[in-house]
Write an enzyme that holds these catalytic residues in place. Structure first.
Site, short mmCIF file in Angstrom:
data_model
loop_
_atom_site.label_atom_id
_atom_site.label_comp_id
_atom_site.label_asym_id
_atom_site.label_seq_id
_atom_site.Cartn_x
_atom_site.Cartn_y
_atom_site.Cartn_z
CB CYS A 151 -1.00 -0.03 1.15
SG CYS A 151 -2.32 1.17 0.94
CG HIS A 199 -3.94 -3.47 2.59
ND1 HIS A 199 -2.97 -3.14 3.50
CD2 HIS A 199 -4.47 -2.30 2.16
CE1 HIS A 199 -2.92 -1.83 3.63
NE2 HIS A 199 -3.82 -1.29 2.82
CD GLU A 258 -1.91 -6.23 5.00
OE1 GLU A 258 -1.59 -6.54 3.83
OE2 GLU A 258 -1.97 -5.05 5.41
CG ASP A 295 -25.48 -5.26 16.42
OD1 ASP A 295 -24.61 -4.90 15.60
OD2 ASP A 295 -26.67 -4.97 16.31
N GLY A 321 -18.27 3.65 21.05
CA GLY A 321 -17.38 4.25 22.04
C GLY A 321 -16.13 4.89 21.48
CG ASP A 328 -27.45 4.04 14.90
OD1 ASP A 328 -27.18 3.07 14.16
OD2 ASP A 328 -26.73 4.36 15.87
CG ASN A 335 -26.71 0.78 11.23
OD1 ASN A 335 -26.38 -0.33 10.82
ND2 ASN A 335 -25.89 1.55 11.93
O1 1PR Z 1 -22.62 5.70 19.18
O2 1PR Z 1 -20.30 5.61 18.37
O3 1PR Z 1 -20.88 4.59 20.53
O4 1PR Z 1 -21.64 3.58 18.40
C1 1PR Z 1 -22.60 2.63 18.83
C2 1PR Z 1 -22.82 1.68 17.72
O5 1PR Z 1 -23.68 0.64 18.17
C3 1PR Z 1 -23.44 2.29 16.49
O6 1PR Z 1 -22.81 1.81 15.34
C4 1PR Z 1 -24.90 1.79 16.55
O7 1PR Z 1 -25.39 1.56 15.23
C5 1PR Z 1 -24.77 0.49 17.30
N1 1PR Z 1 -25.96 0.16 18.13
C6 1PR Z 1 -26.31 0.79 19.26
N2 1PR Z 1 -27.40 0.20 19.77
C7 1PR Z 1 -27.74 -0.80 18.95
C8 1PR Z 1 -28.87 -1.72 19.14
O8 1PR Z 1 -29.15 -2.57 18.28
N3 1PR Z 1 -29.55 -1.61 20.26
N4 1PR Z 1 -26.84 -1.69 16.90
C9 1PR Z 1 -26.83 -0.83 17.90
C10 1PR Z 1 -26.99 -1.30 15.66
C11 1PR Z 1 -27.36 -2.09 13.58
C12 1PR Z 1 -26.55 -3.03 12.79
C13 1PR Z 1 -27.36 -4.26 12.57
C14 1PR Z 1 -28.06 -4.03 11.27
C15 1PR Z 1 -28.44 -5.26 10.53
N5 1PR Z 1 -27.28 -2.42 14.94
O9 1PR Z 1 -25.37 -3.31 13.40
O10 1PR Z 1 -26.52 -5.32 12.60
O11 1PR Z 1 -29.20 -3.26 11.56
O12 1PR Z 1 -29.36 -6.00 11.20
P1 1PR Z 1 -30.28 -7.05 10.40
O13 1PR Z 1 -29.49 -7.47 9.19
O14 1PR Z 1 -30.50 -8.18 11.32
O15 1PR Z 1 -31.51 -6.29 10.06
P2 1PR Z 1 -21.37 4.93 19.16
#
Ligand code: 1PR
Length: 564
Positions: A86, A204, A206, A255, A344, A416, A481
């Site tokens: 790279c 890349h 790797e 997640d 985070g 989100d 999302n």
């Molecule tokens: O705010 O920078 O600390 O990041 C927190 C992260 O956690 C963000 O990326 C946020 O999207 C994610 N998050 C927070 N709460 C939830 C929750 O579900 N309660 N998950 C969450 C978000 C969305 C995708 C999910 C898709 C596909 N989940 O990760 O996997 O929606 O799902 P599906 O294919 O089953 O429909 P920060």
């Protein structure tokens, strides 16, 4: 016991070097890092790798300030093998428009330029194939296989078909360089070069699955001549060029959070609610498996990337105990595709009161094996500040600091959103559009509202506005999302994807709602999504990643099938 052979790797603390170490390790070697030019002279390596990621100037300036310039030249002069990766490849060039005042090693008399973004997403992020002309022999490239796909992530390249670069290719060949090329859209650029003891790749290896590991392995053994009949033909090489030459990227998302028993589990919500509503598990956090095991499983199934989201990151926890670090460390040992970690990534106050800037938090993840970090809540705050500042950043947001140090490609924005209908576009300051689907009141004007803290709080900022601001601040990709669609298995929100593509130039990963392979196909056919992410359907075992790829292949989309 025979000791493992040693491979020396130059380390100027740029980006994810851990993945390369893990890759070399998995091939049966031990890595010794070299931090200074002096050490390079003293250690007298027999084989050397020069990896680089991120900003060109940042990288070469670091090389020089650590005294590497002359020792690298002496090493190359000695005739011992060296491999650049790279920005390591780019360092062999005279310079780069990315950092006009920084000078490269000038083995190749050419400056890198930026991809034209007027007609395609930049950075190029994804899996592309290689063209080796008859003027170059494939054996110089340690088994680079034109039928495989390799992982590229960069905005600047040695572009060969610009007006002023026409003659360069023939000059290089005249000077003894062998060139492997790749096309991104209508631009042809150098994917790999080789001359005598020098070998370098823009992609890349790797991070390119088994196909990439094979190249590293061949380089380390200096196995140059690989007869053509040993070059494995792989499936997946559909002629489809509708994605600028890239394969359709499939991402598996995990997640992660602690359940009520204190175990770290992969979970999955319905519209972000991860607690079971029925059956005997009443109200427990859904447990769909162990993060590292699942990551390995999806890698084996052919996932092009794995994303880990720490979904309870808004809760405070001492940084060193952040459970995601260990997960990444373990996953990166056996998963050789890009890894993203989110949740985070922000300035934090540790339990003992020390302030830790987001850049340090991100660095910790990069050192553990992450290739990209994803920023959710903090990106919304940064965008709000951006507009308060009259449409500019002040340099202090995590997007800016991380992008500056590690490159835009390392900064993903996780969005989100929720769909909000209005009677009239004037009812909101955010950009609206007309949806095909009316709400229960018959309204069609709507916008996508950003939320923070995992959907717990809505903000007066639209997805369109968020993307514009984050791209300007230095973000490299959008993880899109959709709370309305999450866990619904009803397909992606196609209008949302198009809205996000209209807002910016950077790649968009569609997420939320995938329930079957046809949903991926639909998103790629009807929208300009650069990648599609799935979670629940993979965790429940309804379909595998390779089911999705087979389906896409049947519908003439180009996908990556890793070499066996
Ligand atoms: O705010 O920078 O600390 O990041 C927190 C992260 O956690 C963000 O990326 C946020 O999207 C994610 N998050 C927070 N709460 C939830 C929750 O579900 N309660 N998950 C969450 C978000 C969305 C995708 C999910 C898709 C596909 N989940 O990760 O996997 O929606 O799902 P599906 O294919 O089953 O429909 P920060």
């Amino acid at each position: 016991i025979m000791s493992k052979p040693v491979v020396h790797v130059i380390d100027v603390q740029s980006g994810n070097i851990q993945s390369l170490i893990n890759a070399i390790d998995s091939l049966g070697y031990t890595v010794e890092l070299i931090n200074t030019g002096k050490q390079l002279q003293q250690d007298d390596p027999q084989i050397l790798i020069l990896p680089g990621v991120g900003n060109y100037g940042h990288f070469v300036d670091n090389l020089y300030s650590n005294g590497f310039e002359q020792p690298i030249q002496e090493y190359i002069q000695s005739g011992k093998p060296i491999m650049g990766i790279c920005v390591g490849l780019q360092t062999l060039f005279k310079g780069s428009m990315e950092s006009p005042t920084s000078k490269g090693l000038n083995y190749i008399d050419m400056a890198l330029t930026k991809f034209n973004h007027s007609n395609k997403p930049v950075p190029q992020i994804g899996w592309n194939n290689i063209i080796i002309d008859s003027s170059s022999s494939s054996s110089s490239f340690f088994g680079l296989n034109p039928l495989n796909h390799y992982y590229f992530v960069h905005s600047y390249a040695a572009i060969l078909n610009n007006n002023n670069t026409q003659h360069i290719e023939s000059d290089l060949i005249e000077n003894g360089w062998q060139i492997a090329k790749t096309k991104y859209g209508d631009e042809t650029f150098i994917a790999a070069v080789a001359k005598e003891n020098i070998f370098a790749t823009q992609f890349h290896p790797e991070k390119s699955g088994k196909a990439g590991l094979t190249i590293i392995d061949n380089f380390l053994r200096q196995r140059k001549t690989i007869p053509c009949n040993q070059l494995q033909l792989t499936k997946g090489s559909s002629n489809d060029d509708t994605n600028f030459g890239l394969t359709r990227r499939i991402i598996a998302c995990l997640d992660v959070r602690t359940n009520d028993k204190g175990d770290l589990v992969v979970t999955k919500g319905d519209q972000y609610d991860v607690r079971d509503k029925n059956g005997s598990n009443n109200n427990d956090v859904r447990n769909l498996g162990k993060p590292v095991e699942l990551a390995q499983k999806y890698y084996e199934q052919g996932a092009d990337e794995i994303t880990f989201l720490n979904i309870t990151s808004f809760r405070d926890c001492p940084l060193k105990d952040t459970p995601m670090l260990e997960i990444l460390r373990l996953a990166a040992k056996t998963v050789f595709v890009p890894l993203t970690v989110g949740g985070g990534i922000k300035d934090i106050i540790d339990m003992d009161g020390t302030k830790i800037p987001a850049l340090d938090v991100a660095s910790l993840y990069f050192r553990s094996g992450a290739d990209k970090v994803s920023i959710g809540t903090d990106a919304v705050y940064a965008a709000e500040m951006f507009y308060l500042n009259g449409g500019k950043g002040d340099g202090s947001s995590p997007i800016e600091t991380i992008s500056k140090a590690y490159g835009a490609q390392a900064v993903v924005i996780s969005v989100d959103p929720k769909k909000v209908y209005v009677n009239d576009p004037r009812d909101t300051k955010n950009k609206t559009f007309k949806s095909k689907y009316a709400d229960s009141k018959g309204r069609t004007w709507c916008w996508y509202q950003c939320t923070i803290k995992g959907g717990r709080e809505s903000r007066d900022l639209g997805v369109w506005e968020l993307i514009q601001a984050c791209e300007a601040l230095g973000a490299g990709e959008i993880l899109l999302n959709c709370i309305d669609k999450d866990g619904s298995n009803s397909g992606y929100d196609l209008e949302l994807i198009e809205q996000a593509k209209d807002a910016g130039k950077i790649p968009v990963i569609a997420s939320s709602g995938a329930g079957k392979p046809a949903h991926f196909e639909e998103a790629f056919r009807k929208t300009r999504a650069d990648a599609c992410l799935g979670a629940g359907m993979f965790h429940r075992g309804d379909y595998t990643v390779s089911d999705v790829k087979d389906y896409l292949l049947q519908h003439n989309f180009r996908v990556r099938i890793d070499s066996i």
